[in-house]
Scaffold this active site. Structure first.
Site, short mmCIF file in Angstrom:
data_model
loop_
_atom_site.label_atom_id
_atom_site.label_comp_id
_atom_site.label_asym_id
_atom_site.label_seq_id
_atom_site.Cartn_x
_atom_site.Cartn_y
_atom_site.Cartn_z
CD GLU A 50 6.28 3.29 2.31
OE1 GLU A 50 6.21 3.59 2.08
OE2 GLU A 50 6.53 1.67 1.87
CG ASP A 61 6.95 -6.16 -3.74
OD1 ASP A 61 7.67 -5.34 -3.99
OD2 ASP A 61 6.38 -6.46 -3.68
#
EC number: 4.2.1.20
Lengths: 281, 414
Positions: A50, A61
């Protein structure tokens, strides 16, 4: 249409093991080092890679991935350069699946149709876009499926049985189970709870289910791999990358090796898991 | 020509879209919460008990209705300016006195509604983002009133420039978290609040301060703020026996403006102006998303945003912390594209001048945010006839800005 992701999971099923999935940010700490790291990952044992698309406002995040995105943007990374980097990676590797992960705005501004054409041409296999729930499928998910790219959906602890069918409806490649409610880099999930959740998702789909968020060590990776079809590790790898940089935040001679070494030991953890890919079909 | 809607007041559709704007661009973890909220709000808005509670707290706790005040000296001043340049005009200016609300701004109108919804949902922990601190103070206030835990995210830059509000929030029992990420202003406070929400989904209600975010927030916040326009309509009827001719309000996310505008959107005789923050100037650092941005996706909705060619969000700048945001509510983006509302801007300097003018002429110290609207009134009013009725939303009071403006003005004298 069979994608590299489908092919990879078919191979893993034959080997009776789960996937080791790595996450790193494109262009972190700079485009050249970033490409070198990604090239080293398959050898270190990554089954699927990824790649984060840096964004100024990464709302899901934690501090580690936020900092990675900032380093990449400061080094001049753009979505165009990310696609170019994958094209360069594909010159030597035509089998490791590449999944782009990030937020919608840079793709929207690039232009959805153009982006899908360019992503396909660059050798990208799947997309994970954090801020596109099924309610917004017409934006990118449906066009991506038509273009032959997997659109990998996140399922979370808040995705209940009533909602799961909607979440899984247009998902392909694999399902990414976010093992905690929270941001990337948070505390580890309890592996028994993860096993239960994976079982619940599998009652609704024949797709492989990979698990991410909070996996930091080879032991933890093994625990997750025994209860799912794949373990995703991101923040731990980015942490090591960050720790290898010099005082100015620049890559050192150790950067690539340190990341590859951690990847190799995590891969070892995943490969030592008993069980492996349990998905049929 | 694009076909215009039959009504400008019917949006959003059931997916939260105002034309192409709005939507629900959030992480899957949050999606079930957003759907729960949509249902809880839909139930509340038709529940007479909820409406009774709203009416009672609006009257006895917030102090509504807020007055519609004829600003006689400002009107005379601008008529004199018109006359000096050979014009006969000078609109009659009314101020909608939202700065007189408890906590000092329009923000409390929305927070009251959201906290009552949160209570219906059984939520015990409230989080909020704040720029100038007005939304944070309003949230901390109602959390104190209803005994709820309160955490307010505020950019570290704003913590420094709006210190009086930080002290107020802490006195009210809220925890103020200075946000160090990104540009350390309002957009980063929003990111951090979303990160908190995604982590604490089980007990936490996110009280968004403006008409932005995923559906149903833009609609819900607008509905709670529409009391401003509803009262204005009735008060103007009582004062002048007719509708106003124009409305004007400042815009960061745009909640005070949406609240004033919405009840008048279908009155075609009413001219409507929104004023964005032009910061150092539109060719320099500013916060004018409609004038200087383009459509993109951030913080749960599609709307006009300041960004670069790669879709990276750019830093906004405004002297006023409450307008220092690179986006705008999605309904404003739609009203801009349909042409129903005209969007203008005012620079830091113009806002500072307007701040001082209103203070000296009317004895009302406006928030720097609201001063942006006054700055455009100074231009628009002299161009209009004397029987033109212009309503300005005085969205907040300037107490919080006194130290900052004082420092700026002192710096200029020495």
């Amino acid at each position: 249409m069979t994608t590299r992701i489908d092919t990879r999971f078919a191979e893993l099923r034959k080997q009776e093991r789960s996937a080791f999935v790595t996450f790193l940010m494109a262009g972190d700490p700079d485009p050249v080092t970033s490409l070198a790291i990604i090239k080293a990952l398959p050898k270190a044992g990554a089954d699927i890679i990824e790649i984060g698309m840096p964004f100024t406002d990464p709302m899901a995040d934690g501090p580690v991935i936020q900092a990675a995105g900032r380093r990449a943007l400061n080094a001049g990374m753009t979505l165009t350069k990310t696609l170019r980097m994958i094209r360069d990676f594909r010159k030597d590797d035509d089998s490791t699946p590449i999944v782009l992960m990030g937020y919608y705005n840079p793709i929207y501004i690039y232009g959805v149709e153009t982006f899908l054409d360019d992503a396909k041409a660059a050798g990208i296999d799947g997309l994970i876009v954090v801020d596109l729930p099924p309610e917004e499928d017409s934006e990118l998910c449906i066009p991506a499926m038509k273009a032959g790219l997997n659109f990998i959906r996140l399922a979370t602890p808040t995705t209940d049985d009533k909602r799961l069918p909607a979440v899984l409806a247009n998902t392909s490649g694999f399902v990414y189970y976010v093992s905690i409610t929270g941001i990337t880099g948070s505390a580890a999930a309890n592996s028994a709870a993860v096993g239960e959740a994976v079982g619940r998702i599998k009652r609704h789909t024949s797709l492989p289910v990979c698990v991410g968020f909070g996996i930091r060590t080879p032991d933890a990776a093994r625990g997750i791999a025994e209860r799912s079809d794949g373990a995703v590790v991101g923040s731990a790898l980015v942490d090591v990358l960050s720790g290898s940089l010099d005082a100015d935040g620049k890559a050192t001679a150790e950067t690539v090796n340190m990341v590859a070494d951690l990847a190799a030991s995590l891969a070892e953890g995943v490969r030592s898991a008993k069980g492996g890919v349990k998905t049929s079909g | 020509m694009n076909s215009l809607p039959n009504s400008f007041r019917s949006g959003p559709d059931e997916r939260g879209h105002f034309g192409m704007f709005g939507g629900r661009f959030v992480a899957e973890t949050l999606m079930p919460l957003v759907l729960d909220l949509e249902k809880a709000y839909a139930d509340a808005r038709v529940d007479p008990a909820f409406q009774r509670d709203m009416a009672r707290y609006r009257k006895d706790y917030i102090g509504r209705p807020s007055p519609l005040y004829f600003a006689e000296r400002l009107t005379e001043h601008l008529r004199a300016i018109a006359a000096a340049s050979g014009r006969a005009g000078g609109a009659k200016i009314y101020l909608k006195r939202e700065e007189l609300n408890h906590t000092g701004s329009h923000k409390v109108n929305n927070v009251l509604g959201q906290i009552l919804v949160a209570r219906r949902m059984g939520k015990k922990r409230i989080i909020a983002e704040t720029g100038a601190g007005q939304h944070g103070v309003a949230t901390a206030t109602l959390c104190a009133r209803f005994g709820l835990d309160c955490v307010v995210y505020m950019g570290a830059v704003d913590v420094a420039r709006q210190e009086p509000n930080v002290i107020r929030m802490e006195m009210l029992g809220a925890k103020v978290v200075p946000v160090q990420s990104g540009t350390r202003t309002l957009k980063d406070a929003l990111n951090e609040a979303l990160r908190d929400w995604v982590t604490n989904v089980h007990d936490t209600f996110y009280c968004i301060g403006t008409v932005a975010g995923p559906h149903p927030y833009p609609m819900m916040v607008r509905d709670f703020q529409a009391i401003i326009g509803d009262e204005t309509r009735q008060q103007m009827q009582e004062a002048e026996g007719r509708l106003p001719d124009s409305l004007i309000a400042c815009i960061g996310g745009g909640s005070n403006a949406m609240g004033l505008f919405h009840p008048f959107l279908d009155e075609s005789s009413v001219e409507i102006f929104g004023v964005e923050a032009a910061g150092h100037g539109l060719d320099k650092l500013h916060a004018a998303s409609l004038t200087g941005g383009r459509p993109g996706v951030l913080h749960g909705n599609r709307t006009y945003l300041l960004m670069d060619d790669d879709g990276q969000i750019q830093d906004a700048h405004s002297i006023s912390a409450g307008l220092d945001y690179p986006g705008i509510g999605p309904e404003h983006s739609w009203l801009h594209e349909t042409g129903r509302v005209t969007y203008l801007s005012a620079t830091d300097e113009e806002a500072l001048a307007a701040f001082q003018l209103l203070t000296r002429l009317e004895g009302i110290i406006p928030a720097l945010e609201s001063a942006h609207a006054i700055a455009r009134v100074i231009e628009l009013a002299p161009e209009r006839p004397k029987d033109h009725l212009m309503v300005v939303n005085l969205s907040g009071r300037g107490d919080k800005d006194v130290p900052q403006v004082g420092d700026i003005l002192k710096g200029r004298k020495t």
